[in-house]
Design an enzyme around this catalytic site. Sequence first.
Site, PDB file in Angstrom:
ATOM      1  N   ASP A  32      -1.239  59.271 -16.239  1.00 47.22           N
ATOM      2  CA  ASP A  32      -1.739  58.905 -14.966  1.00 47.22           C
ATOM      3  C   ASP A  32      -3.216  59.019 -14.658  1.00 47.22           C
ATOM      4  O   ASP A  32      -4.009  59.568 -15.775  1.00 47.22           O
ATOM      5  CB  ASP A  32      -1.231  59.587 -13.531  1.00 47.22           C
ATOM      6  CG  ASP A  32      -0.999  61.128 -13.933  1.00 47.22           C
ATOM      7  OD1 ASP A  32      -1.549  61.678 -14.779  1.00 47.22           O
ATOM      8  OD2 ASP A  32      -0.112  61.708 -13.279  1.00 47.22           O
ATOM      9  N   ASN A  76       6.574  70.038  -5.616  1.00 52.01           N
ATOM     10  CA  ASN A  76       7.655  68.981  -4.976  1.00 52.01           C
ATOM     11  C   ASN A  76       8.409  68.138  -5.678  1.00 52.01           C
ATOM     12  O   ASN A  76       9.260  67.436  -5.606  1.00 52.01           O
ATOM     13  CB  ASN A  76       7.084  68.158  -3.938  1.00 52.01           C
ATOM     14  CG  ASN A  76       6.134  67.060  -4.649  1.00 52.01           C
ATOM     15  OD1 ASN A  76       6.075  67.071  -5.817  1.00 52.01           O
ATOM     16  ND2 ASN A  76       5.457  66.395  -3.780  1.00 52.01           N
ATOM     17  N   HIS A 132       7.540  66.284  -8.257  1.00 48.94           N
ATOM     18  CA  HIS A 132       6.852  65.184  -8.883  1.00 48.94           C
ATOM     19  C   HIS A 132       6.647  65.168 -10.512  1.00 48.94           C
ATOM     20  O   HIS A 132       6.195  66.292 -10.989  1.00 48.94           O
ATOM     21  CB  HIS A 132       5.754  64.657  -8.045  1.00 48.94           C
ATOM     22  CG  HIS A 132       4.351  65.224  -8.321  1.00 48.94           C
ATOM     23  ND1 HIS A 132       3.577  65.740  -7.230  1.00 48.94           N
ATOM     24  CD2 HIS A 132       3.798  65.592  -9.440  1.00 48.94           C
ATOM     25  CE1 HIS A 132       2.371  66.219  -7.688  1.00 48.94           C
ATOM     26  NE2 HIS A 132       2.564  66.100  -9.003  1.00 48.94           N
ATOM     27  N   GLU A 166       5.953  60.431  -6.669  1.00 49.36           N
ATOM     28  CA  GLU A 166       6.380  61.556  -5.651  1.00 49.36           C
ATOM     29  C   GLU A 166       7.911  61.236  -5.299  1.00 49.36           C
ATOM     30  O   GLU A 166       8.571  60.360  -5.595  1.00 49.36           O
ATOM     31  CB  GLU A 166       5.402  61.225  -4.403  1.00 49.36           C
ATOM     32  CG  GLU A 166       3.963  61.339  -4.697  1.00 49.36           C
ATOM     33  CD  GLU A 166       3.554  62.609  -4.957  1.00 49.36           C
ATOM     34  OE1 GLU A 166       4.363  63.838  -4.887  1.00 49.36           O
ATOM     35  OE2 GLU A 166       2.449  63.114  -4.926  1.00 49.36           O
TER      36      GLU A 166
HETATM   37  C1  GLP Z   1      -0.739  66.463 -11.024  1.00 48.44           C
HETATM   38  C2  GLP Z   1      -0.474  65.571 -12.055  1.00 48.44           C
HETATM   39  C3  GLP Z   1       0.801  65.800 -12.527  1.00 48.44           C
HETATM   40  C4  GLP Z   1       1.105  67.487 -12.932  1.00 48.44           C
HETATM   41  C5  GLP Z   1       0.999  68.056 -11.641  1.00 48.44           C
HETATM   42  C6  GLP Z   1       1.318  69.500 -11.712  1.00 48.44           C
HETATM   43  O1  GLP Z   1      -0.206  66.013  -9.652  1.00 48.44           O
HETATM   44  N1  GLP Z   1      -0.565  64.215 -11.659  1.00 48.44           N
HETATM   45  O2  GLP Z   1       0.975  65.079 -14.031  1.00 48.44           O
HETATM   46  O3  GLP Z   1       2.233  67.444 -13.633  1.00 48.44           O
HETATM   47  O4  GLP Z   1      -0.398  67.696 -11.122  1.00 48.44           O
HETATM   48  O5  GLP Z   1      -0.091  70.172 -12.085  1.00 48.44           O
HETATM   49  P1  GLP Z   1      -0.295  71.648 -12.199  1.00 48.44           P
HETATM   50  O6  GLP Z   1       0.039  71.528 -13.669  1.00 48.44           O
HETATM   51  O7  GLP Z   1      -1.920  71.857 -12.222  1.00 48.44           O
HETATM   52  O8  GLP Z   1       0.563  72.521 -11.491  1.00 48.44           O
END
Ligand code: GLP
Length: 237
Positions: free
Chosen positions: A67, A136, A138, A143
């Site tokens: 993304d 959450n 995702h 989402e």
């Molecule tokens: C962002 C990214 C996700 C990632 C998520 C969790 O929203 N787009 O791909 O998995 O954060 O991030 P973290 O590893 O910082 O908890």
Amino acid sequence: MNWETLPDYDALSRRAASILLEAIRSDPHAVLGLPTGRTPIGMYDRVVHECSKQYHCFREVTTFNLDEYVGIPREHPGSYFTFMKQHLFDHVDLDPARTHIPDSMARDPKDECARYERTIVAAGGLGLTFLGLGSNGHIAFNEPGTPFDSRTRVVELTPSTRKANAPLFAGDRVPTRAITMGIGTILDSRQIVLLAGGKDKHEAIARLQSGERTIDFPASALWKHADVKVLVDTTAM
Ligand code: GLP
């Protein structure tokens, strides 16, 4: 779904890095799906460290990031392009022409999504995709409420996701939209490795482990896939 519990974040990162390195060792033309976020930083650090000790060839490897935000320049410190340069691209011999991240400044983001899907197909499809996990549930920027057959598209970010990612935008407005691979795009990957570490992932991991499948919890789509490994550290359990 194959679960592995590692004693701590360092062990989780080492295990994830060894899976990635083994994949490119056994297939120098591997096509990888790559995540951003705090969780995979240890994996990338380890990969870079191993590559400096013992040569690992990324030259023919192709990567697709999951993304990217919409409307911020690639050079912005909060962009996922900057993240990937800092944590991986600048330190290994990946060919820039083989690294793909959705174009954050595309004039028509919808066209960009279709182009991204076509580029993945032209590369032979995703072979091994690493994912982080939002608290959450995702995955990428899919989402809660996202259909499991969704493809790469433009999404509005939820307030909780924008808040979680705000530190990267110190002083600047956190983007409201992103381009993300869809859940269907991710499920097309031949292998998937989900990484989850830390206390704030505990609830999401418990929900994933329950086996419940619902679009309200995007990561539960992974139960539909035949080759998913979940790497968790003990604090997330
Ligand atoms: C962002 C990214 C996700 C990632 C998520 C969790 O929203 N787009 O791909 O998995 O954060 O991030 P973290 O590893 O910082 O908890």
